[in-house]
Design an enzyme around this catalytic site. Structure first.
Site, PDB file in Angstrom:
ATOM      1  N   LEU A  36       0.891  -1.376  -0.112  1.00 36.82           N
ATOM      2  CA  LEU A  36       0.025   0.127  -0.049  1.00 36.82           C
ATOM      3  C   LEU A  36       0.702   1.185   0.007  1.00 36.82           C
ATOM      4  O   LEU A  36       0.433   2.439   0.412  1.00 36.82           O
ATOM      5  CB  LEU A  36      -0.923   0.086   1.142  1.00 36.82           C
ATOM      6  CG  LEU A  36      -1.932  -1.160   1.005  1.00 36.82           C
ATOM      7  CD1 LEU A  36      -2.684  -1.211   2.246  1.00 36.82           C
ATOM      8  CD2 LEU A  36      -2.694  -1.462  -0.115  1.00 36.82           C
ATOM      9  N   ALA A  79       6.212  -2.499  -7.513  1.00 37.15           N
ATOM     10  CA  ALA A  79       7.582  -1.821  -7.769  1.00 37.15           C
ATOM     11  C   ALA A  79       7.487  -0.356  -7.339  1.00 37.15           C
ATOM     12  O   ALA A  79       6.086   0.428  -7.165  1.00 37.15           O
ATOM     13  CB  ALA A  79       7.942  -1.641  -9.369  1.00 37.15           C
ATOM     14  N   SER A 121       9.157  -1.871 -18.525  1.00 39.22           N
ATOM     15  CA  SER A 121       8.839  -0.686 -19.301  1.00 39.22           C
ATOM     16  C   SER A 121       9.522  -0.201 -20.410  1.00 39.22           C
ATOM     17  O   SER A 121      10.844  -0.575 -20.739  1.00 39.22           O
ATOM     18  CB  SER A 121       9.025   0.477 -17.988  1.00 39.22           C
ATOM     19  OG  SER A 121       9.268   1.718 -18.456  1.00 39.22           O
ATOM     20  N   TYR A 145      15.495   3.652 -12.638  1.00 38.61           N
ATOM     21  CA  TYR A 145      14.232   2.852 -12.890  1.00 38.61           C
ATOM     22  C   TYR A 145      14.429   2.090 -14.027  1.00 38.61           C
ATOM     23  O   TYR A 145      14.037   0.880 -13.928  1.00 38.61           O
ATOM     24  CB  TYR A 145      13.297   3.914 -12.979  1.00 38.61           C
ATOM     25  CG  TYR A 145      11.815   3.284 -13.347  1.00 38.61           C
ATOM     26  CD1 TYR A 145      10.882   2.851 -12.462  1.00 38.61           C
ATOM     27  CD2 TYR A 145      11.463   3.334 -14.707  1.00 38.61           C
ATOM     28  CE1 TYR A 145       9.720   2.162 -12.852  1.00 38.61           C
ATOM     29  CE2 TYR A 145      10.097   2.764 -14.912  1.00 38.61           C
ATOM     30  CZ  TYR A 145       9.226   2.126 -13.983  1.00 38.61           C
ATOM     31  OH  TYR A 145       8.146   1.563 -14.342  1.00 38.61           O
ATOM     32  N   ILE A 190      -1.686  12.144 -18.207  1.00 42.25           N
ATOM     33  CA  ILE A 190      -3.168  12.325 -18.400  1.00 42.25           C
ATOM     34  C   ILE A 190      -3.919  12.175 -17.127  1.00 42.25           C
ATOM     35  O   ILE A 190      -5.047  13.105 -16.978  1.00 42.25           O
ATOM     36  CB  ILE A 190      -3.712  10.826 -19.252  1.00 42.25           C
ATOM     37  CG1 ILE A 190      -3.140  10.989 -20.568  1.00 42.25           C
ATOM     38  CG2 ILE A 190      -5.428  10.857 -18.904  1.00 42.25           C
ATOM     39  CD1 ILE A 190      -3.471   9.950 -21.518  1.00 42.25           C
ATOM     40  N   ILE A 205       3.006  22.516 -19.000  1.00 42.87           N
ATOM     41  CA  ILE A 205       3.515  21.602 -19.921  1.00 42.87           C
ATOM     42  C   ILE A 205       4.947  21.975 -19.873  1.00 42.87           C
ATOM     43  O   ILE A 205       5.456  23.035 -19.888  1.00 42.87           O
ATOM     44  CB  ILE A 205       3.065  22.029 -21.340  1.00 42.87           C
ATOM     45  CG1 ILE A 205       1.566  21.431 -21.395  1.00 42.87           C
ATOM     46  CG2 ILE A 205       3.955  21.314 -22.432  1.00 42.87           C
ATOM     47  CD1 ILE A 205       0.868  21.701 -22.708  1.00 42.87           C
ATOM     48  N   ARG A 272      11.239  18.770 -18.342  1.00 41.71           N
ATOM     49  CA  ARG A 272      12.107  17.953 -17.287  1.00 41.71           C
ATOM     50  C   ARG A 272      13.321  17.446 -17.478  1.00 41.71           C
ATOM     51  O   ARG A 272      13.451  16.954 -18.789  1.00 41.71           O
ATOM     52  CB  ARG A 272      10.856  16.727 -17.205  1.00 41.71           C
ATOM     53  CG  ARG A 272       9.668  17.172 -16.342  1.00 41.71           C
ATOM     54  CD  ARG A 272       9.084  16.087 -15.565  1.00 41.71           C
ATOM     55  NE  ARG A 272       8.710  15.131 -16.295  1.00 41.71           N
ATOM     56  CZ  ARG A 272       7.639  14.373 -16.139  1.00 41.71           C
ATOM     57  NH1 ARG A 272       6.880  14.630 -15.116  1.00 41.71           N
ATOM     58  NH2 ARG A 272       7.450  13.235 -16.796  1.00 41.71           N
ATOM     59  N   GLY A 274      16.025  14.719 -18.553  1.00 39.82           N
ATOM     60  CA  GLY A 274      15.884  13.306 -18.817  1.00 39.82           C
ATOM     61  C   GLY A 274      14.647  13.103 -19.652  1.00 39.82           C
ATOM     62  O   GLY A 274      14.437  11.667 -19.964  1.00 39.82           O
TER      63      GLY A 274
HETATM   64  C1  UD2 Z   1       6.570   7.202 -18.458  1.00 39.19           C
HETATM   65  C2  UD2 Z   1       6.289   6.352 -16.981  1.00 39.19           C
HETATM   66  C3  UD2 Z   1       7.375   5.800 -16.588  1.00 39.19           C
HETATM   67  C4  UD2 Z   1       8.479   5.341 -17.354  1.00 39.19           C
HETATM   68  C5  UD2 Z   1       8.693   6.251 -18.711  1.00 39.19           C
HETATM   69  C6  UD2 Z   1       9.641   5.588 -19.765  1.00 39.19           C
HETATM   70  C7  UD2 Z   1       4.032   6.991 -16.331  1.00 39.19           C
HETATM   71  C8  UD2 Z   1       3.280   7.861 -15.406  1.00 39.19           C
HETATM   72  N1  UD2 Z   1       5.261   6.810 -16.335  1.00 39.19           N
HETATM   73  O1  UD2 Z   1       7.165   8.344 -18.084  1.00 39.19           O
HETATM   74  O2  UD2 Z   1       7.232   5.027 -15.644  1.00 39.19           O
HETATM   75  O3  UD2 Z   1       8.030   4.021 -17.571  1.00 39.19           O
HETATM   76  O4  UD2 Z   1       7.603   6.557 -19.210  1.00 39.19           O
HETATM   77  O5  UD2 Z   1      10.012   6.320 -20.640  1.00 39.19           O
HETATM   78  O6  UD2 Z   1       3.497   6.529 -17.306  1.00 39.19           O
HETATM   79  N2  UD2 Z   1       4.079  16.365 -18.710  1.00 39.19           N
HETATM   80  C9  UD2 Z   1       3.879  17.692 -18.760  1.00 39.19           C
HETATM   81  N3  UD2 Z   1       2.829  18.201 -17.539  1.00 39.19           N
HETATM   82  C10 UD2 Z   1       2.772  17.369 -16.405  1.00 39.19           C
HETATM   83  C11 UD2 Z   1       3.192  16.148 -16.480  1.00 39.19           C
HETATM   84  C12 UD2 Z   1       3.802  15.651 -17.486  1.00 39.19           C
HETATM   85  O7  UD2 Z   1       4.159  18.552 -19.731  1.00 39.19           O
HETATM   86  O8  UD2 Z   1       2.188  17.880 -15.620  1.00 39.19           O
HETATM   87  C13 UD2 Z   1       4.939  15.673 -19.735  1.00 39.19           C
HETATM   88  C14 UD2 Z   1       6.294  15.048 -19.490  1.00 39.19           C
HETATM   89  O9  UD2 Z   1       7.192  16.143 -19.269  1.00 39.19           O
HETATM   90  C15 UD2 Z   1       6.476  14.106 -20.450  1.00 39.19           C
HETATM   91  C16 UD2 Z   1       4.965  13.746 -20.803  1.00 39.19           C
HETATM   92  O10 UD2 Z   1       3.996  14.693 -20.230  1.00 39.19           O
HETATM   93  O11 UD2 Z   1       6.932  14.709 -21.611  1.00 39.19           O
HETATM   94  C17 UD2 Z   1       4.672  12.448 -20.071  1.00 39.19           C
HETATM   95  O12 UD2 Z   1       4.856  12.589 -18.921  1.00 39.19           O
HETATM   96  P1  UD2 Z   1       4.643  11.325 -17.557  1.00 39.19           P
HETATM   97  O13 UD2 Z   1       5.155  11.688 -16.590  1.00 39.19           O
HETATM   98  O14 UD2 Z   1       3.193  10.880 -17.675  1.00 39.19           O
HETATM   99  O15 UD2 Z   1       5.264   9.863 -18.237  1.00 39.19           O
HETATM  100  P2  UD2 Z   1       6.856   9.597 -18.885  1.00 39.19           P
HETATM  101  O16 UD2 Z   1       6.718   9.255 -20.344  1.00 39.19           O
HETATM  102  O17 UD2 Z   1       7.690  10.820 -18.367  1.00 39.19           O
END
Ligand code: UD2
Length: 309
Positions: A36, A79, A121, A145, A190, A205, A272, A274
């Site tokens: 949890l 995880a 992943s 990760y 999302i 964004i 962000r 990376g």
């Molecule tokens: C996803 C997976 C992560 C890992 C990774 C592999 C999720 C939640 N995370 O990370 O576990 O597998 O893929 O590459 O599925 N963003 C915004 N505004 C926000 C939040 C996010 O612009 O408030 C952007 C973020 O900078 C990124 C994109 O949306 O470019 C997706 O972000 P994320 O955190 O949903 O997922 P990601 O792809 O970083």
């Protein structure tokens, strides 16, 4: 192959709980083990009286030993799921994501479990420019990760070759859907955007919004898990689980804003560190070998997630 009794680690989490729902519906006995830390029993409300729920950590081998007798299948979803957290806490996250996983594999082996399906992943691909990502590409992990998930895959392969434990690894792309916790700052984009839209707020964004992701609805991920657990050609292999379609983050906000009937302009902040620019899966291997085919269209998945949110 039939699943009669399954253990789902991380079964109170976002993906795990949907998997538990499906397993219960198909009539198999289910044990859930979850500490949890990011999951919640609320996710299991509909099935709680029909499952065995064990609260605990996968590092607790005595507890794992109690969960496994009689299980033919293990779905390993537990995880530390936040990339950011593994960057901040590389040692403690490796204890859970690496040692915990080896413990799950080894306990399964000792109890004569037939098959272990493991959550990997798309992070293992890193920011390699080739698109779509295919399983035969050389991995390029860029975070603890990703290294942890890749290590899990190597152990899974080893347990298959060395001990004959049937292991299957699923490389999830960006999974979304109901129960993805919107309150965590590490949650998926999302669920974060939907919470903002629901509250009439503008989202942030990171970067120009031109980065793209392959969003796969959680029910399609469940389908991939069921196929991986039952198909005779799955063992010893790694499969992408995505849709082979991608959406830009700025377009994603437009879709969500339209759903919610809001018109707030996003605020842009620095990318962000990376962050990967483009992510797109090839799902040909899973389609050819397992008959995997995602069925939930993006518009429908978004609507169903928004209805829940
Ligand atoms: C996803 C997976 C992560 C890992 C990774 C592999 C999720 C939640 N995370 O990370 O576990 O597998 O893929 O590459 O599925 N963003 C915004 N505004 C926000 C939040 C996010 O612009 O408030 C952007 C973020 O900078 C990124 C994109 O949306 O470019 C997706 O972000 P994320 O955190 O949903 O997922 P990601 O792809 O970083």
């Amino acid at each position: 192959l039939e699943i009669k009794k399954a253990l789902v680690t991380g079964g109170a989490g976002f993906i795990g709980s949907h998997l538990v729902d499906r397993l219960v519906r198909t009539g198999c006995a289910v044990t859930v083990m979850d500490d949890l830390s990011s999951g919640s029993v609320a996710n299991l409300a509909a099935v709680m009286d029909r499952i065995d729920f064990i609260e605990g950590d996968i590092q607790d081998d005595a507890l794992l030993d109690k969960c496994l007798p009689g299980c033919d299948t293990v779905f390993h979803e537990a995880a530390v799921v936040s990339v950011t957290r593994t960057v901040q806490e590389p040692v403690s996250s490796a204890r859970i994501n690496d040692l915990g996983t080896i413990q799950v594999l080894d306990t399964a082996r000792r109890h004569g479990v037939r098959r272990v399906v493991m959550a990997s992943s798309s992070a293992v691909y890193g920011d390699a420019p080739q698109l779509p990502k295919t399983e035969s590409m050389t991995p390029a992990p860029m975070s603890p990760y990703a290294v942890q998930k890749l290590t899990n895959e190597y152990y899974a392969d080893l347990y298959f070759k060395l001990y004959g434990l049937e292991t299957v690894c699923l490389r999830y792309f960006n999974v979304y859907g109901p129960r993805q916790d919107p309150s965590s700052p590490y949650s998926g984009v999302i669920s974060i955007f939907m919470t903002r839209a629901r509250d009439g707020q503008a989202p942030v964004i990171y970067g120009d919004g031109g980065q793209t992701r392959d969003f796969v609805f959680v029910e399609d991920v469940v389908q991939a898990n069921m196929l991986a657990a039952t198909h005779p050609d799955a063992p010893g292999r790694v499969f992408n689980v995505g849709t082979s379609q991608s959406v830009a983050i700025s377009a994603l906000w437009h879709s969500i804003a339209a759903l919610a009937g809001v018109s707030a302009d996003p605020r842009h902040e620095a990318p962000r560190p990376g962050d990967i620019r483009h992510s797109l899966s090839s799902i040909q291997r899973a389609r050819d070998a397992l008959g995997f085919q995602p069925v939930v269209r993006f518009e429908e998945g978004l609507r169903r997630t928004f209805d829940w949110c």
